[in-house]
Design a protein around this motif. Sequence first.
Motif, PDB file in Angstrom:
ATOM      1  N   UNK A  49       0.837  -1.206   0.000  1.00 27.57           N
ATOM      2  CA  UNK A  49       0.000   0.000   0.000  1.00 27.57           C
ATOM      3  C   UNK A  49       0.867   1.250   0.000  1.00 27.57           C
ATOM      4  N   UNK A  50       1.949   1.236   0.765  1.00 26.83           N
ATOM      5  CA  UNK A  50       2.871   2.372   0.808  1.00 26.83           C
ATOM      6  C   UNK A  50       3.551   2.561  -0.552  1.00 26.83           C
ATOM      7  N   UNK A  51       3.974   1.453  -1.150  1.00 27.23           N
ATOM      8  CA  UNK A  51       4.609   1.523  -2.471  1.00 27.23           C
ATOM      9  C   UNK A  51       3.618   2.055  -3.500  1.00 27.23           C
ATOM     10  N   UNK A  55       3.989   5.332  -5.748  1.00 24.87           N
ATOM     11  CA  UNK A  55       3.978   5.218  -7.213  1.00 24.87           C
ATOM     12  C   UNK A  55       2.898   6.090  -7.831  1.00 24.87           C
ATOM     13  N   UNK A  56       1.775   6.267  -7.143  1.00 29.62           N
ATOM     14  CA  UNK A  56       0.674   7.074  -7.662  1.00 29.62           C
ATOM     15  C   UNK A  56       1.070   8.540  -7.816  1.00 29.62           C
ATOM     16  N   UNK A  57       2.091   8.980  -7.093  1.00 33.11           N
ATOM     17  CA  UNK A  57       2.530  10.377  -7.173  1.00 33.11           C
ATOM     18  C   UNK A  57       3.595  10.590  -8.249  1.00 33.11           C
ATOM     19  N   UNK A  58       4.038   9.497  -8.878  1.00 31.71           N
ATOM     20  CA  UNK A  58       5.127   9.587  -9.848  1.00 31.71           C
ATOM     21  C   UNK A  58       4.601   9.406 -11.269  1.00 31.71           C
ATOM     22  N   UNK A  59       5.172  10.145 -12.215  1.00 31.85           N
ATOM     23  CA  UNK A  59       4.757   9.936 -13.609  1.00 31.85           C
ATOM     24  C   UNK A  59       5.273   8.578 -14.093  1.00 31.85           C
ATOM     25  N   UNK A  60       4.575   7.965 -15.045  1.00 40.11           N
ATOM     26  CA  UNK A  60       5.047   6.682 -15.558  1.00 40.11           C
ATOM     27  C   UNK A  60       6.380   6.841 -16.286  1.00 40.11           C
ATOM     28  N   UNK A  61       7.173   5.788 -16.273  1.00 40.86           N
ATOM     29  CA  UNK A  61       8.464   5.809 -16.966  1.00 40.86           C
ATOM     30  C   UNK A  61       8.262   5.532 -18.448  1.00 40.86           C
TER      31      UNK A  61
END
Length: 90
Positions: A49-51, A55-61
């Motif tokens: 859940x933390x990961x 990840x939800x705050x980061x743009x996709x690579x």
Amino acid sequence: MPSMLVRNIPKDVLEAFQRRAKAAGKSSEQFAREAILERAAMTVEEAWAKIDAQRATMPPLTGGEWEAIWTQAQRERDEDGVSVNGANDH
């Protein structure tokens, strides 16, 4: 550092706990502290859940970014001498 007082422990339970602490070569306090830390550790579900939240705050690579990260990870793995199965090659 905070502390805790636990009341109303059945006598037989406390005696068994103290025997186990002694058998482990630890004080009852240390043994209890370790048990509390173990039970309070992050669960696998909490870790995911933390990961996921991070990840939800980061743009996709992009494909190129992913490839660069993968290549760097392989290079670091090879420099450390760790084999594919995680065993140390040294």
